[in-house]
Motif scaffolding. Structure first.
Motif, PDB file in Angstrom:
ATOM      1  N   LEU A   1      15.848  19.627 -35.090  1.00 47.69           N
ATOM      2  CA  LEU A   1      15.510  19.566 -33.672  1.00 47.69           C
ATOM      3  C   LEU A   1      16.599  20.165 -32.784  1.00 47.69           C
ATOM      4  O   LEU A   1      16.325  21.059 -31.991  1.00 47.69           O
ATOM      5  N   ILE A   2      17.814  19.666 -32.900  1.00 54.71           N
ATOM      6  CA  ILE A   2      18.893  20.177 -32.041  1.00 54.71           C
ATOM      7  C   ILE A   2      20.216  20.233 -32.811  1.00 54.71           C
ATOM      8  O   ILE A   2      20.388  19.544 -33.817  1.00 54.71           O
ATOM      9  N   GLU A   3      21.117  21.053 -32.313  1.00 53.77           N
ATOM     10  CA  GLU A   3      22.501  21.094 -32.765  1.00 53.77           C
ATOM     11  C   GLU A   3      23.397  20.778 -31.572  1.00 53.77           C
ATOM     12  O   GLU A   3      23.106  21.197 -30.451  1.00 53.77           O
ATOM     13  N   ALA A   4      24.462  20.039 -31.826  1.00 56.19           N
ATOM     14  CA  ALA A   4      25.391  19.660 -30.760  1.00 56.19           C
ATOM     15  C   ALA A   4      26.801  20.092 -31.142  1.00 56.19           C
ATOM     16  O   ALA A   4      27.413  19.496 -32.032  1.00 56.19           O
ATOM     17  N   PRO A   5      27.326  21.135 -30.504  1.00 58.51           N
ATOM     18  CA  PRO A   5      28.695  21.558 -30.794  1.00 58.51           C
ATOM     19  C   PRO A   5      29.692  20.503 -30.341  1.00 58.51           C
ATOM     20  O   PRO A   5      29.413  19.696 -29.452  1.00 58.51           O
TER      21      PRO A   5
ATOM     22  N   GLU B   1      29.437  21.576 -36.282  1.00 57.56           N
ATOM     23  CA  GLU B   1      28.417  21.150 -35.334  1.00 57.56           C
ATOM     24  C   GLU B   1      27.625  19.972 -35.890  1.00 57.56           C
ATOM     25  O   GLU B   1      27.250  19.952 -37.060  1.00 57.56           O
ATOM     26  N   ALA B   2      27.395  18.996 -35.032  1.00 57.71           N
ATOM     27  CA  ALA B   2      26.509  17.897 -35.392  1.00 57.71           C
ATOM     28  C   ALA B   2      25.069  18.352 -35.183  1.00 57.71           C
ATOM     29  O   ALA B   2      24.786  19.128 -34.276  1.00 57.71           O
ATOM     30  N   TRP B   3      24.164  17.900 -36.042  1.00 56.45           N
ATOM     31  CA  TRP B   3      22.762  18.270 -35.871  1.00 56.45           C
ATOM     32  C   TRP B   3      21.876  17.062 -36.152  1.00 56.45           C
ATOM     33  O   TRP B   3      22.279  16.103 -36.806  1.00 56.45           O
ATOM     34  N   PHE B   4      20.656  17.150 -35.620  1.00 58.07           N
ATOM     35  CA  PHE B   4      19.747  16.012 -35.620  1.00 58.07           C
ATOM     36  C   PHE B   4      18.349  16.490 -36.018  1.00 58.07           C
ATOM     37  O   PHE B   4      17.860  17.493 -35.505  1.00 58.07           O
TER      38      PHE B   4
END
Length: 321
Positions: free
Chosen positions: A119-123, A247-250
């Motif tokens: 769904l998303i990646e969060a740097p 990067e964190a991802w969800f």
């Protein structure tokens, strides 16, 4: 006669499964979140739940079950009926980081869960306390090398991307810092601002106000591109560290064995939702980027990262803290 009965029996067993897949969903969907309310995992769940509910025509209820870097949320999904009515909004640590660090989790994300969509990646932005005489990543690395074992870094727990990302930085640069795990961002930020923690990486939203006020110094984005909320902060590559990303991802995950038509329906709806401009903008407000991947690509990502983090864990001699 036996040879004739076997395909008939197989068809009889498959019929209820096919029927359930065709009528999906038949009741409200439970979306279990591997993080507390207010975190990025929770934000992602509440970003996707309303439009998913609208598309499916049934309520999608968000159920927060934080703990163990997401592991406490995994087991209810693993044990659920594989019919698509129990899903998980998963933080990558519970799918790749924690499995790389601990062999007795009680589940294998590659065998017990069904990938639906990234769904998303969060740097994450790398920051230091103002007391550290460094304004760039290169200067910080030099300073850390001059003070081995005397600097502390924080994370949200063993196996988190903050933990493994910083260990990757240590591995790549040869610096030595002490890991201090925390349970939540609020407690962590208090100690970072007080100077008890000298280095910390996290997603931009909780850090941005303190960077703007000069209470923290942002050194680099642990990603391949700059973040629009902090355009002045260079990427790690621009700061001199090549081929580095943390990067964190969800992602949305289901139970292994969920019928393909149900997975395909959920994947298709997620893809359409992520194409909505309003959803993209809301993701940016959380410091994240929309990053859709289909089940096959997501499964490959999980495999690749488990291998990579496992190699890092062995190289650094990491254990659960």
């Amino acid at each position: 006669m036996i040879l004739r009965r076997r395909p008939l029996l197989a068809g009889m067993l498959a019929a209820p499964l096919v029927a359930r897949a065709q009528s999906f969903p038949t009741r409200p969907i439970l979306l279990i979140v591997s993080g507390p309310a207010g975190g990025t995992t929770d934000y992602t769940a509440r970003l996707i739940a309303p439009p998913l509910s609208e598309k499916l025509g049934v309520p999608v209820t968000v159920d927060n079950r934080p703990g163990g870097n997401g592991t406490l949320a995994v087991m209810p999904v693993v044990r659920a009926r594989p019919d698509g009515h129990t899903l998980m909004l998963a933080y990558c640590a519970s799918l790749t980081g924690r499995p790389a660090l601990e062999s007795n989790l009680g589940y294998d994300p590659r065998k017990d869960l069904a990938p639906i969509a990234l769904l998303i990646e969060a740097p994450q932005v790398m920051m230091v306390h103002p007391s550290i005489p460094a304004n760039t990543l290169a200067e910080f690395i030099d300073y850390a090398k001059q003070h081995p074992g005397r600097l502390n870094y924080a994370s949200s727990g063993s196996g988190s991307m903050q933990h493994l990302g910083t260990e990757l930085l240590k591995n790549r640069t040869g610096i030595d810092m002490v890991h201090v795990p925390y349970r939540g961002t609020g407690e962590t930020m208090n100690d970072v601002l007080a100077g008890r923690i000298q280095f910390y990486m996290t997603t931009p939203p909780p850090a941005l106000p303190f960077v703007r006020e000069g209470k923290l110094k942002a050194l680099a984005m642990a990603s391949t591109e700059r973040h629009p909320a902090m355009p002045e902060v260079p990427t790690v590559a621009e700061a001199g560290l090549q081929d580095f990303s943390a990067e964190a991802w969800f992602s949305l995950m289901g139970t292994a064995g969920t019928p393909a038509p149900i997975v395909e329906r959920l994947t298709r709806e997620c893809r359409d939702i992520l194409q909505q401009e309003a959803v993209k903008q809301r993701a940016l407000l959380a410091g994240a980027f929309v990053r859709y991947e289909d089940p096959q690509t997501l499964a490959s990502r999980i495999d690749r990262e488990i291998v990579g983090w496992t190699n890092l864990v062995r190289a650094q001699g990491l254990t659960i803290e």
